[in-house]
Design a protein around this motif. Structure first.
Motif, PDB file in Angstrom:
ATOM      1  N   THR A   1       0.807  -1.339  -0.175  1.00 51.73           N
ATOM      2  CA  THR A   1       0.103  -0.050   0.105  1.00 51.73           C
ATOM      3  C   THR A   1       0.721   1.270  -0.017  1.00 51.73           C
ATOM      4  N   LEU A   2       0.445   2.393  -0.437  1.00 49.51           N
ATOM      5  CA  LEU A   2       1.009   3.640  -0.483  1.00 49.51           C
ATOM      6  C   LEU A   2       1.340   4.114   0.983  1.00 49.51           C
ATOM      7  N   GLN A   3       0.404   3.735   1.884  1.00 50.84           N
ATOM      8  CA  GLN A   3       0.717   4.097   3.207  1.00 50.84           C
ATOM      9  C   GLN A   3       1.941   3.510   3.898  1.00 50.84           C
ATOM     10  N   GLN A   4       1.855   2.083   3.532  1.00 52.97           N
ATOM     11  CA  GLN A   4       3.137   1.582   3.992  1.00 52.97           C
ATOM     12  C   GLN A   4       4.522   1.998   3.361  1.00 52.97           C
ATOM     13  N   PHE A   5       4.400   2.478   2.276  1.00 51.14           N
ATOM     14  CA  PHE A   5       5.876   3.174   1.214  1.00 51.14           C
ATOM     15  C   PHE A   5       5.924   4.496   1.986  1.00 51.14           C
ATOM     16  N   GLN A   6       4.991   5.211   2.248  1.00 55.40           N
ATOM     17  CA  GLN A   6       5.178   6.646   2.964  1.00 55.40           C
ATOM     18  C   GLN A   6       5.960   6.373   4.344  1.00 55.40           C
ATOM     19  N   THR A   7       5.169   5.533   5.009  1.00 51.35           N
ATOM     20  CA  THR A   7       5.669   5.494   6.642  1.00 51.35           C
ATOM     21  C   THR A   7       7.062   5.015   6.370  1.00 51.35           C
ATOM     22  N   LEU A   8       7.487   4.217   5.826  1.00 55.96           N
ATOM     23  CA  LEU A   8       9.026   3.445   5.915  1.00 55.96           C
ATOM     24  C   LEU A   8       9.776   4.775   5.125  1.00 55.96           C
ATOM     25  N   GLU A   9       9.266   5.350   4.107  1.00 57.93           N
ATOM     26  CA  GLU A   9      10.307   6.369   3.637  1.00 57.93           C
ATOM     27  C   GLU A   9      10.401   7.531   4.510  1.00 57.93           C
ATOM     28  N   TYR A  10       9.387   7.901   5.532  1.00 58.28           N
ATOM     29  CA  TYR A  10       9.573   8.949   6.261  1.00 58.28           C
ATOM     30  C   TYR A  10      10.662   8.689   7.332  1.00 58.28           C
ATOM     31  N   TYR A  11      10.637   7.611   7.852  1.00 62.92           N
ATOM     32  CA  TYR A  11      11.823   7.238   8.757  1.00 62.92           C
ATOM     33  C   TYR A  11      13.010   6.661   8.233  1.00 62.92           C
ATOM     34  N   THR A  12      13.228   6.554   6.970  1.00 58.03           N
ATOM     35  CA  THR A  12      14.358   6.144   6.584  1.00 58.03           C
ATOM     36  C   THR A  12      15.114   7.030   5.467  1.00 58.03           C
ATOM     37  N   LEU A  13      14.249   8.095   4.932  1.00 61.50           N
ATOM     38  CA  LEU A  13      14.766   8.588   3.814  1.00 61.50           C
ATOM     39  C   LEU A  13      14.388  10.354   4.097  1.00 61.50           C
ATOM     40  N   LYS A  14      13.200  10.608   4.383  1.00 60.93           N
ATOM     41  CA  LYS A  14      12.953  11.960   4.505  1.00 60.93           C
ATOM     42  C   LYS A  14      13.847  12.515   5.519  1.00 60.93           C
ATOM     43  N   GLN A  15      13.804  11.909   6.789  1.00 58.05           N
ATOM     44  CA  GLN A  15      14.501  12.269   8.014  1.00 58.05           C
ATOM     45  C   GLN A  15      15.454  11.393   8.116  1.00 58.05           C
ATOM     46  N   PRO A  16      16.847  10.986   7.389  1.00 52.71           N
ATOM     47  CA  PRO A  16      17.735  10.056   7.286  1.00 52.71           C
ATOM     48  C   PRO A  16      18.433   9.923   8.592  1.00 52.71           C
ATOM     49  N   TYR A  17      18.968   8.939   9.034  1.00 54.94           N
ATOM     50  CA  TYR A  17      20.048   8.898   9.878  1.00 54.94           C
ATOM     51  C   TYR A  17      21.160   9.996  10.316  1.00 54.94           C
ATOM     52  N   VAL A  18      21.319  10.691  11.400  1.00 58.89           N
ATOM     53  CA  VAL A  18      22.262  11.800  11.444  1.00 58.89           C
ATOM     54  C   VAL A  18      23.647  11.471  10.780  1.00 58.89           C
ATOM     55  N   ASP A  19      24.168  10.297  11.304  1.00 56.60           N
ATOM     56  CA  ASP A  19      25.468   9.998  11.006  1.00 56.60           C
ATOM     57  C   ASP A  19      25.696   8.444  10.348  1.00 56.60           C
ATOM     58  N   ALA A  20      24.622   8.329   9.501  1.00 56.23           N
ATOM     59  CA  ALA A  20      24.652   6.958   8.774  1.00 56.23           C
ATOM     60  C   ALA A  20      25.926   6.681   8.006  1.00 56.23           C
ATOM     61  N   TYR A  21      26.699   7.507   7.558  1.00 52.90           N
ATOM     62  CA  TYR A  21      27.871   6.953   6.829  1.00 52.90           C
ATOM     63  C   TYR A  21      28.822   6.579   8.077  1.00 52.90           C
TER      64      TYR A  21
END
Length: 641
Positions: free
Chosen positions: A338-358
């Motif tokens: 569903t689009l809702q699942q896509f947007q939820t996962l995107e929000y917590y992994t891409l829209k606000q990415p990990y501060v020091d992921a690298y």
């Protein structure tokens, strides 16, 4: 902030955050477990839990936009992988160049959910990640100008491909698309991500992960599959949800598949074997990609972290136990319905990415191929070279490179870092004699060498071809590789229980059709007993040939509600049928029920045969989500009328 940390410097604060994250690995597992809860039921509660977990872990603390995240690549270090595999020259100023490739199987796009997801893909992925949607050229040109079926902005990212089949061409669309991308973009991109529409790619984390690897070595990254069939087939591959190819791996793949046309030109396609590197009809492509890469010596790499947790998640985020294998920094989520699942996962992994992921992401534990010894499956047989002993030399790693006369001699040697190229002018192309260093048919170019070519007819301009490691990079010309529309097609030999009209051995003109009729008791995928295939530029796009009829028994499960009939769905068909759930507009001609509109629901969900998209069974309105739990087939010889 400084006072809260007792006057610590920002460097100290960052170090503490990294230490806290690495020591408390359970936190990230909690993130995965939380996203693994059922969507659609208490979604706001899931989002709230994700928010507090994110705050606890530093997710979103001083978060940076996507484009900036790509510029925060650390200087590469070995960090537990072979030093020679660490990428050279990576720095804060030069992140890996990446391209995301998404095959669009059906054009025009009429599925509402697919339109929404494509819109999200166009919105969320940053400009520094090149994006290409693979679309059939014939289908696109046939519907050009159909505004109602397009997605705003998609035309800027479409790469038109020429699959010769009208149906069941998923694999053909992909290999021809990757070949075209190789010829155009191989030298511009380090890493090529192939993704499905039901997959969320965490591009920031992939950039961080691949920054530790050298793209000029062959890497095939993803979620390793094929363990259940290894003892019979001897092929491992990465799940189709998302996999990543380095520049070298794509080059070797293209070197192999550029010969597929001539290899199958004289015979009709057989029932598709998904573990062979061949041009054949079908919607399965992940195992074929693995088979083709295997023939040129490329195996799936070990991508799990040091605790054995997956980075590429091949399961739909719905069960807690599925995500106990989740690494701290997931690289992809698959089977999102569903689009809702896509947007939820995107929000917590891409829209606000990990501060020091690298800095926080764990580097690859090894640059070596995946091996059975790293699994709990002790009954799986594999020798030290990654081969199944019972198959002998069949499907051995690098078998095509070692044995085929078509494989470049340079690639058969251990040192193949600067292979020369043999110039072969494509159809419609000739040497640009008026230019400096024109291309000559049959001539040899050294690695890095260039020559000029131009269109044989018309004012298509000229361009420069360049040799890269044994693969000739062609210029972008309007006539590049095209055959004349007037080329006729030769009818191949008939397959058993399949009747061709006109008969085998005869010719039909371009634009004319070949009729395929099945004998009694046999049908084509989608319960068709007859099909027509068009001659297109000298090629016949033959789909799968006739197979013995039988009965499928499917069990389908809804996430919100179920009815007893969904546990035992009977459908007539053939063994190569594949099924998927899709949606059609409520009340439209494609809607078999036409009652969802009275509930103000936009779509009717139906079960279709995937290669033909033919309707097979009506499910419910779009207030439910479905998963096909099981599918079993038995031959009966009884066909659907």
């Amino acid at each position: 902030r400084n006072q809260k940390n007792g006057g610590s410097t920002m460097k100290d604060i960052r170090a503490k955050r990294i230490f806290r994250r690495r020591e408390a690995g359970q936190m990230s597992e909690r993130l995965c477990l939380t996203t693994g809860m059922k969507y659609g039921v208490g979604l706001s509660g899931v989002a709230l839990l994700l928010f507090f977990i994110a705050m606890d872990s530093g997710v979103g603390e001083g978060g940076v936009p996507n484009d900036e995240a790509f510029d925060q690549i650390p200087v590469t270090a070995a960090n537990g992988i072979d030093a020679q595999l660490a990428a050279k020259g990576r720095s804060l100023e030069k992140p890996p160049a990446m391209m995301m490739i998404v095959p669009i199987m059906h054009w025009p796009i009429r599925n509402a959910r697919d339109k929404q997801v494509i819109g999200e893909i166009l919105r969320i992925y940053p400009s520094k990640l090149m994006l290409r949607f693979l679309v059939s050229e014939k289908a696109y040109m046939r519907t050009k100008g159909a505004k109602a079926d397009s997605v705003k902005g998609i035309d800027d990212h479409i790469l038109l491909v020429e699959p010769f089949r009208e149906k069941g061409f998923t694999w053909e669309l992909l290999w021809r698309g990757l070949l075209k991308i190789t010829q155009r973009h191989l030298l511009d991109v380090d890493w090529f991500i192939v993704s499905d529409l039901d997959t969320l790619v965490v591009s920031t984390n992939i950039a961080a992960y691949t920054s530790y690897l050298n793209p000029d070595q062959a890497f095939y990254l993803g979620h390793v599959s094929g363990l259940d069939t290894w003892n019979k087939e001897g092929v491992l591959y990465n799940d189709r949800g998302a996999f990543v190819l380095s520049r070298k791996a794509l080059q070797l793949f293209a070197t192999r598949v550029q010969h597929l046309d001539e290899e199958q030109q004289e015979s009709a396609p057989q029932a598709s074997d998904p573990y062979e590197c061949a041009d054949a009809p079908g919607v399965i492509f992940d195992s074929r990609v693995g088979a083709c890469l295997r023939e040129v010596g490329v195996e799936p790499a070990e991508t799990r972290d040091s605790k054995g947790r997956q980075r590429f998640l091949a399961n739909k985020p719905s069960k807690r136990e599925d995500f106990r294998k989740c690494s701290n920094y997931p690289l992809s989520f698959s089977k999102i319905s569903t689009l809702q699942q896509f947007q939820t996962l995107e929000y917590y992994t891409l829209k606000q990415p990990y501060v020091d992921a690298y800095l926080g992401i764990e580097p690859p534990i090894s640059g070596k191929p995946f091996r059975m010894g790293n699994t709990d499956s002790s009954n799986l047989q594999m020798d030290a070279n990654g081969n199944l002993p019972s198959l002998g030399g069949k499907r051995a790693v690098g078998s095509w490179l070692k044995n085929s006369e078509k494989a470049p001699n340079c690639l058969k040697k251990d040192d193949s870092s600067s292979c020369p190229c043999q110039v072969q002018l494509p159809s419609g192309i000739e040497s640009a004699r008026s230019q400096a260093n024109p291309c000559k048919e049959g001539a040899t170019l050294a690695h890095g060498g260039e020559c000029a070519m131009k269109c044989r007819e018309g004012d298509g301009g000229s361009g420069v071809a360049r040799c890269y490691n044994g693969f000739l990079m062609l210029p972008s010309l309007p006539c590049n590789g095209q055959k004349k529309d007037s080329n006729p097609c030769r009818i191949p030999a008939e397959h058993p229980n399949t009747i061709f009209t006109p008969k085998s051995g005869s010719y039909i003109d371009s634009g004319k059709q070949l009729a395929v009729t099945c004998a009694q008791g046999y049908q084509l995928p989608g319960a068709d007993s007859r099909a027509e295939y068009v001659c297109y530029r000298g090629n016949l796009g033959l789909g799968q040939t006739c197979q013995k009829c039988g009965e499928w028994t499917l069990q389908v499960e809804g996430s919100r509600y179920n009815v007893p009939a969904w546990k035992d769905i009977k459908i007539n068909g053939v063994a190569s049928d594949t099924f998927t759930v899709t949606g059609v507009a409520a009340g439209s001609d494609a809607d078999p029920v036409k009652n969802c509109g009275q509930f103000s629901l936009p779509e009717q969900l139906i079960l279709v045969e995937a290669s033909t998209m033919k309707f097979r069974y009506a499910l419910s309105c779009s207030n439910n989500e479905f998963e096909i739990k099981s599918a079993a087939f038995r031959e009966t010889g009884q066909c659907e009328q």
